[in-house]
Design a protein around this motif. Structure first.
Motif: not given
Length: 212
Positions: A141-167
């Motif tokens: 993903a880092q290689r891709i982001a170096a060439e393609i404008p990339t936005l990552v949106v995460a969420s913290d609902c407490g304890d550093g995760h969105d209920g499923v995926v960690t930030v």
């Protein structure tokens, strides 16, 4: 007569999700890009419980067919959760697509590997899709982001995760990163705060292009 779109927006749903009006396709349509063809491949939720490779092949076929029909039209990508992992794999396999990609937006995608998947399949024995989602794809993903404008949106609902995926697992070095507060993993597909961040990201890309 078929009207030529100015942009193709690929919107990819995640695991046990559907591409219908209540999921990622709803966000894609709500973003209201003018003269845009929205393509939201349906993977069927039962299939998303097993292995990633057949899902990659399904989306790859749709994307290849679409790009061949519109060879000069730029593309944008919005993908949520497992759909983001799928698109990182696809872009890694098809660097010839990169010059056509205006932007990549990943919503709650466990690019660094899903901690839940690692609990389900701690030894990588191949227990359903857990084996595939537990893999760390940060370097890709880092290689891709170096060439393609990339936005990552995460969420913290407490304890550093969105209920499923960690930030932490959503972060990609070199990508623009936004961490929302209190937005659940499913709501990342439809929340107004996510829409605002995507609009802002696209506007910044336009400003950068116009300034050149």
């Amino acid at each position: 007569m078929t009207v030529q779109p100015q942009t193709i927006l690929f919107a990819q749903h995640g695991m046990t999700d559907l591409s219908g009006s209540q999921t990622i396709a709803r966000l894609a349509h709500a973003l209201a890009l003018k003269d845009t063809l929205i393509v939201a491949p349906e993977l069927h939720w039962v299939r998303t419980l097993f292995y990633l490779e057949p899902l990659i092949q399904s989306v790859q076929a749709v994307v290849s067919d679409t790009l061949s029909k519109y060879p000069d039209v730029p593309i944008r990508i919005i993908a949520t959760s497992m759909g983001g992992v799928l698109w990182v794999e696809l872009l890694d396999r098809h660097p010839e697509w990169w010059s056509r990609v205006h932007s990549l937006v990943l919503l709650g995608a466990p690019i660094g590997g899903s901690h839940i998947a690692r609990k389900v399949d701690p030894f990588g024995w191949g227990i359903g899709i857990a084996r595939d989602l537990g893999i760390n794809r940060s370097a890709i993903a880092q290689r891709i982001a170096a060439e393609i404008p990339t936005l990552v949106v995460a969420s913290d609902c407490g304890d550093g995760h969105d209920g499923v995926v960690t930030v932490e697992s959503a972060v990609i070095h070199g990508a623009e990163f936004v961490c929302l507060s209190g937005v659940s993993h499913p709501d990342l597909r439809i929340h107004s705060a996510v829409m605002q961040e995507v609009w802002k990201f696209w506007a910044n890309i336009k400003e950068t292009i116009d300034s050149k």
